[in-house]
Design an enzyme around this catalytic site. Structure first.
Site, short mmCIF file in Angstrom:
data_model
loop_
_atom_site.label_atom_id
_atom_site.label_comp_id
_atom_site.label_asym_id
_atom_site.label_seq_id
_atom_site.Cartn_x
_atom_site.Cartn_y
_atom_site.Cartn_z
CD GLU A 66 -2.56 1.30 2.56
OE1 GLU A 66 -2.51 0.66 3.37
OE2 GLU A 66 -3.59 2.30 2.29
CE LYS A 102 -5.87 0.15 1.93
NZ LYS A 102 -6.67 -0.66 2.69
P1 13P Z 1 -9.17 4.36 4.17
O1 13P Z 1 -10.39 3.39 3.09
O2 13P Z 1 -10.11 4.84 5.36
O3 13P Z 1 -8.33 5.21 3.38
O4 13P Z 1 -8.47 3.12 4.68
C1 13P Z 1 -7.91 2.21 4.11
C2 13P Z 1 -6.64 1.92 4.79
O5 13P Z 1 -6.56 0.80 5.07
C3 13P Z 1 -5.70 2.93 4.72
O6 13P Z 1 -4.43 2.31 5.14
#
Ligand code: 13P
Length: 335
Positions: free
Chosen positions: A175, A217
């Site tokens: 991510e 992500k």
């Molecule tokens: P949000 O969808 O609230 O951005 O959170 C997703 C997430 O895991 C951020 O690290």
């Protein structure tokens, strides 16, 4: 097909998405404070197990990302939390980074920590039932940002993390979140996000990661939240697809977007448009935290009505699962 690829596909296929319920105690306290609920381990468990016991878990949720506290808890339904999630057919996952800290020599930026002792922690999480993990790198956009230093160091950490996770038999969610905070244009977001993602995959390849067992992500491509030049949703979708097409290797099975501060319906609508126009082989789905939980949490905070809270969560999960197949509409949203 590798075993890791099978896990990734189990999480992402058939319109299923990920419930990101891995808020650290600090972040969860902020969320609970905002609805005047005391942030105790019991209350954190109570809200989360209400979601995990919802009907939509079976049809919509392919994976749930947990925080360390939650994966170790036993629900009021008498089962451990990972067992409760597995029984719905969803895969339990775990956030394994230990947070974003100030980056030395570029103090406006962050580096995500958590590599020390990670191999041992992963072993413990596997035994608790986790089959995928999350690590979030975070980047700001500004005149000089993200710096090469932030881009390179976070990519390196994400690659070392991914190698250890795959070694332990789990799927890493990679991510790299380029934040929407600021006045920047959507074009800036496109350029910077593409650079960040490309660098991540360069490092993942150096570290010999099996890309067929990775889930990306990313953020969607949006103008900054203080920008005067917002772009229409159709353009969010086309720019997001443009970014991913040029920066993600073909072997990656799927992409699960974060919501990043978008409203619930905005996050659903944008995901739907991305899928209507998806001319790639990547599965494109959701891994939402706030955009799946916000309304449910607000409702729950009033009198902890379990059924009512689950109805709200079920609707959001269903709308996002439709969007992950390009089948969502405003009419269905308001039905
Ligand atoms: P949000 O969808 O609230 O951005 O959170 C997703 C997430 O895991 C951020 O690290």
């Amino acid at each position: 097909m590798s075993e890791l690829n099978t896990i990734a596909l189990k999480i992402l296929s058939n319109g299923k998405g990920i419930l990101a319920a891995d808020e650290s105690n600090g972040t969860m306290t902020k969320r609970l404070d905002s609805v005047n609920i005391q942030s105790s381990p019991e209350n954190r468990l109570l809200f989360r197990e209400t979601l995990f016991a919802s009907d939509s878990m079976k049809d919509c949720i392919g994976g749930v990302i947990l925080f360390d506290e939650t994966i170790n808890q036993t629900s009021n339904y008498g089962k451990t939390i990972p067992a409760m999630i597995s029984e719905t057919g969803a895969v339990p996952g775990i956030k394994v980074d230990t947070g974003a800290k100030d980056l030395a020599n570029s103090l406006d930026e962050k580096i995500t920590e958590g590599l020390d002792g990670l191999r041992e922690r992963l072993k413990k999480y596997y035994e608790l039932g986790a089959r995928f993990t999350k690590w979030r790198g975070v980047y700001i956009i500004g005149e000089k940002y993200p710096s090469k230093l932030a881009i390179n160091s976070n990519a390196h950490a994400l690659a070392r993390y991914s190698a250890l996770v795959q070694e332990s038999g789990m799927v890493p969610i990679v991510e790299p979140e380029v934040l929407m905070d600021g006045e920047h244009s959507a074009e800036d977001c496109l350029i910077k996000t593409s650079e960040v993602i490309k660098k991540c995959f360069d490092e993942l390849i150096i570290h010999k990661i099996d890309l067929s067992g990775v889930i990306l992500k990313p953020n969607m491509i949006l103008a900054g939240n203080k920008s005067k030049n917002k772009i229409p949703n159709e353009e969010v979708a086309s720019k997001t697809l443009e970014c991913l097409k040029k920066s993600v290797p073909n072997e990656v099975p799927g992409i699960a977007f974060l919501s990043g501060g978008q409203s619930e319906v905005e996050a659903t609508e944008n995901l739907n448009l991305i899928n209507r126009n998806n001319d790639t082989n990547f599965i494109m789905t959701y891994s939402y935290g706030r955009a799946l939980q916000q309304s449910a949490l607000k409702f729950w905070s009033k009198d902890k009505d379990i059924k009512g809270t689950q109805n709200i969560f079920n609707h959001r999960a269903k709308m996002n699962t439709l969007a992950a197949q390009g089948k969502w509409s405003k009419e269905l949203e308001n039905k």
